[in-house]
Design a protein around this motif. Structure first.
Motif, PDB file in Angstrom:
ATOM      1  N   CYS A  51      20.578  26.141  18.609  1.00  0.00           N
ATOM      2  CA  CYS A  51      20.937  27.449  19.181  1.00  0.00           C
ATOM      3  C   CYS A  51      21.394  28.412  18.092  1.00  0.00           C
ATOM      4  CB  CYS A  51      22.017  27.286  20.241  1.00  0.00           C
ATOM      5  SG  CYS A  51      21.474  26.392  21.704  1.00  0.00           S
ATOM      6  N   SER A  52      22.183  27.915  17.151  1.00  0.00           N
ATOM      7  CA  SER A  52      22.650  28.752  16.045  1.00  0.00           C
ATOM      8  C   SER A  52      21.487  29.242  15.197  1.00  0.00           C
ATOM      9  CB  SER A  52      23.629  27.974  15.167  1.00  0.00           C
ATOM     10  OG  SER A  52      24.781  27.642  15.889  1.00  0.00           O
ATOM     11  N   LEU A  53      20.495  28.376  14.966  1.00  0.00           N
ATOM     12  CA  LEU A  53      19.306  28.769  14.223  1.00  0.00           C
ATOM     13  C   LEU A  53      18.565  29.893  14.951  1.00  0.00           C
ATOM     14  CD1 LEU A  53      17.102  28.411  12.036  1.00  0.00           C
ATOM     15  CD2 LEU A  53      16.119  26.628  13.517  1.00  0.00           C
ATOM     16  N   LEU A  54      18.389  29.744  16.256  1.00  0.00           N
ATOM     17  CA  LEU A  54      17.674  30.766  17.022  1.00  0.00           C
ATOM     18  C   LEU A  54      18.445  32.084  17.037  1.00  0.00           C
ATOM     19  CD1 LEU A  54      16.272  28.680  20.011  1.00  0.00           C
ATOM     20  CD2 LEU A  54      15.297  29.078  17.733  1.00  0.00           C
ATOM     21  N   ILE A  55      19.756  32.009  17.165  1.00  0.00           N
ATOM     22  CA  ILE A  55      20.579  33.225  17.104  1.00  0.00           C
ATOM     23  C   ILE A  55      20.414  33.886  15.741  1.00  0.00           C
ATOM     24  CG2 ILE A  55      22.967  34.060  17.026  1.00  0.00           C
ATOM     25  CD1 ILE A  55      23.548  31.987  19.288  1.00  0.00           C
ATOM     26  N   SER A  56      20.431  33.098  14.677  1.00  0.00           N
ATOM     27  CA  SER A  56      20.234  33.634  13.326  1.00  0.00           C
ATOM     28  C   SER A  56      18.927  34.398  13.227  1.00  0.00           C
ATOM     29  CB  SER A  56      20.213  32.507  12.291  1.00  0.00           C
ATOM     30  OG  SER A  56      21.440  31.902  12.164  1.00  0.00           O
ATOM     31  N   GLU A  57      17.870  33.808  13.741  1.00  0.00           N
ATOM     32  CA  GLU A  57      16.557  34.448  13.675  1.00  0.00           C
ATOM     33  C   GLU A  57      16.536  35.756  14.453  1.00  0.00           C
ATOM     34  OE1 GLU A  57      14.152  33.588  11.690  1.00  0.00           O
ATOM     35  OE2 GLU A  57      15.171  31.782  11.018  1.00  0.00           O
ATOM     36  N   LEU A  58      17.121  35.762  15.650  1.00  0.00           N
ATOM     37  CA  LEU A  58      17.096  36.983  16.459  1.00  0.00           C
ATOM     38  C   LEU A  58      18.010  38.065  15.901  1.00  0.00           C
ATOM     39  CD1 LEU A  58      16.835  35.608  20.105  1.00  0.00           C
ATOM     40  CD2 LEU A  58      15.012  36.347  18.545  1.00  0.00           C
ATOM     41  N   VAL A  59      19.157  37.690  15.362  1.00  0.00           N
ATOM     42  CA  VAL A  59      20.038  38.684  14.733  1.00  0.00           C
ATOM     43  C   VAL A  59      19.357  39.260  13.487  1.00  0.00           C
ATOM     44  CG1 VAL A  59      22.251  39.038  13.547  1.00  0.00           C
ATOM     45  CG2 VAL A  59      22.178  37.786  15.720  1.00  0.00           C
ATOM     46  N   THR A  60      18.710  38.399  12.712  1.00  0.00           N
ATOM     47  CA  THR A  60      17.961  38.880  11.544  1.00  0.00           C
ATOM     48  C   THR A  60      16.903  39.888  11.967  1.00  0.00           C
ATOM     49  OG1 THR A  60      18.316  36.831  10.318  1.00  0.00           O
ATOM     50  CG2 THR A  60      16.443  38.180   9.644  1.00  0.00           C
ATOM     51  N   ASN A  61      16.144  39.558  13.001  1.00  0.00           N
ATOM     52  CA  ASN A  61      15.115  40.485  13.492  1.00  0.00           C
ATOM     53  C   ASN A  61      15.728  41.787  13.985  1.00  0.00           C
ATOM     54  OD1 ASN A  61      13.127  38.638  12.914  1.00  0.00           O
ATOM     55  ND2 ASN A  61      12.730  38.077  15.039  1.00  0.00           N
ATOM     56  N   ALA A  62      16.856  41.680  14.692  1.00  0.00           N
ATOM     57  CA  ALA A  62      17.512  42.886  15.205  1.00  0.00           C
ATOM     58  C   ALA A  62      17.905  43.804  14.051  1.00  0.00           C
ATOM     59  CB  ALA A  62      18.737  42.504  16.033  1.00  0.00           C
ATOM     60  N   ILE A  63      18.464  43.224  13.003  1.00  0.00           N
ATOM     61  CA  ILE A  63      18.890  44.026  11.850  1.00  0.00           C
ATOM     62  C   ILE A  63      17.683  44.603  11.115  1.00  0.00           C
ATOM     63  CG2 ILE A  63      19.991  43.883   9.582  1.00  0.00           C
ATOM     64  CD1 ILE A  63      21.895  41.758  10.899  1.00  0.00           C
ATOM     65  N   ARG A  64      16.659  43.802  10.954  1.00  0.00           N
ATOM     66  CA  ARG A  64      15.492  44.213  10.176  1.00  0.00           C
ATOM     67  C   ARG A  64      14.636  45.272  10.888  1.00  0.00           C
ATOM     68  NH1 ARG A  64      12.612  39.528   7.723  1.00  0.00           N
ATOM     69  NH2 ARG A  64      13.973  40.055   6.010  1.00  0.00           N
ATOM     70  N   TYR A  65      14.477  45.139  12.209  1.00  0.00           N
ATOM     71  CA  TYR A  65      13.486  45.967  12.901  1.00  0.00           C
ATOM     72  C   TYR A  65      14.052  47.049  13.810  1.00  0.00           C
ATOM     73  CZ  TYR A  65      10.418  42.337  11.179  1.00  0.00           C
ATOM     74  OH  TYR A  65       9.754  41.466  10.367  1.00  0.00           O
ATOM     75  N   ALA A  66      15.351  47.048  14.075  1.00  0.00           N
ATOM     76  CA  ALA A  66      15.921  48.074  14.952  1.00  0.00           C
ATOM     77  C   ALA A  66      15.859  49.434  14.266  1.00  0.00           C
ATOM     78  CB  ALA A  66      17.357  47.734  15.298  1.00  0.00           C
ATOM     79  N   GLU A  67      15.738  50.467  15.074  1.00  0.00           N
ATOM     80  CA  GLU A  67      15.702  51.829  14.556  1.00  0.00           C
ATOM     81  C   GLU A  67      16.632  52.705  15.376  1.00  0.00           C
ATOM     82  OE1 GLU A  67      11.716  53.280  14.493  1.00  0.00           O
ATOM     83  OE2 GLU A  67      10.952  51.508  13.474  1.00  0.00           O
ATOM     84  N   SER A  68      17.445  53.473  14.683  1.00  0.00           N
ATOM     85  CA  SER A  68      18.329  54.405  15.358  1.00  0.00           C
ATOM     86  C   SER A  68      18.792  55.453  14.359  1.00  0.00           C
ATOM     87  CB  SER A  68      19.541  53.686  15.936  1.00  0.00           C
ATOM     88  OG  SER A  68      20.411  54.611  16.557  1.00  0.00           O
ATOM     89  N   ASP A  69      18.881  56.682  14.827  1.00  0.00           N
ATOM     90  CA  ASP A  69      19.422  57.749  13.989  1.00  0.00           C
ATOM     91  C   ASP A  69      20.942  57.756  14.014  1.00  0.00           C
ATOM     92  OD1 ASP A  69      16.890  58.602  13.281  1.00  0.00           O
ATOM     93  OD2 ASP A  69      16.757  60.003  14.963  1.00  0.00           O
ATOM     94  N   ASP A  70      21.520  57.083  15.007  1.00  0.00           N
ATOM     95  CA  ASP A  70      22.976  57.021  15.158  1.00  0.00           C
ATOM     96  C   ASP A  70      23.484  55.681  14.621  1.00  0.00           C
ATOM     97  OD1 ASP A  70      22.959  59.488  16.546  1.00  0.00           O
ATOM     98  OD2 ASP A  70      22.360  58.425  18.374  1.00  0.00           O
ATOM     99  N   SER A  71      24.797  55.565  14.469  1.00  0.00           N
ATOM    100  CA  SER A  71      25.352  54.270  14.090  1.00  0.00           C
ATOM    101  C   SER A  71      25.123  53.311  15.257  1.00  0.00           C
ATOM    102  CB  SER A  71      26.829  54.390  13.751  1.00  0.00           C
ATOM    103  OG  SER A  71      27.555  54.788  14.877  1.00  0.00           O
ATOM    104  N   TRP A  72      24.960  52.031  14.947  1.00  0.00           N
ATOM    105  CA  TRP A  72      24.646  51.075  15.999  1.00  0.00           C
ATOM    106  C   TRP A  72      25.180  49.693  15.644  1.00  0.00           C
ATOM    107  CZ3 TRP A  72      21.063  47.131  14.732  1.00  0.00           C
ATOM    108  CH2 TRP A  72      20.330  47.328  13.558  1.00  0.00           C
TER     109      TRP A  72
END
Length: 145
Positions: A51-72
């Motif tokens: 579960c920790s591995l999967l969370i790591s992967e999804l958090v990494t993806n969230a950081i890498r691919y998210a887009e926002s002009d505001d703080s997030w």
């Protein structure tokens, strides 16, 4: 600012745990540590390491691919649903951009969702109730019936 929360208000069932993380690389290891710390009292029968591995992967993806002009922030929540564990990772990206890839052996990226698909019973992506995207996975038989 990092924050651990234990309530969910009027938005549905309360999570077993939740965290809000800055969109920074160090948040990946923080997510793993916090999940391990806060899932332990629930005494899951599933692999906390998986579960920790999967969370790591999804958090990494969230950081890498998210887009926002505001703080997030990246939000991670986990829920007990009967005998299953459901984990959600929220970010301000676009739901249509979440795709399972089959990277070549020489590719240095692109295996996160492939790992989620291989280990979890199921996974889903779509619009987040916070705006943006949620990617979630379910681990079956996380607790005895």
């Amino acid at each position: 600012m990092d924050k651990y929360t234990e309530g969910h208000g009027d938005r549905g069932p309360a999570p077993l745990g939740a965290m809000t993380l800055p969109p920074a690389p160090e948040s990946v290891s923080l997510a793993r540590r916090w999940f391990r710390k806060f899932i332990t009292p629930s005494d899951p029968a599933c692999s906390v390491d998986d579960c920790s591995l999967l969370i790591s992967e999804l958090v990494t993806n969230a950081i890498r691919y998210a887009e926002s002009d505001d703080s997030w922030v990246v939000r991670v929540e986990w829920f007990r649903e009967g005998t299953s564990l459901r984990v959600e990772v929220h970010n301000p990206g676009f739901p249509a951009n979440v795709q399972l890839r089959r990277p070549d052996a020489n590719d240095s990226h692109g295996r996160g969702l492939l790992l989620v698909d291989s280990i979890a019973e199921s996974w889903h992506s779509g619009p987040s109730r916070f705006g943006g995207t949620v990617v979630s996975f379910v681990v079956a038989d996380a607790w005895p019936a």
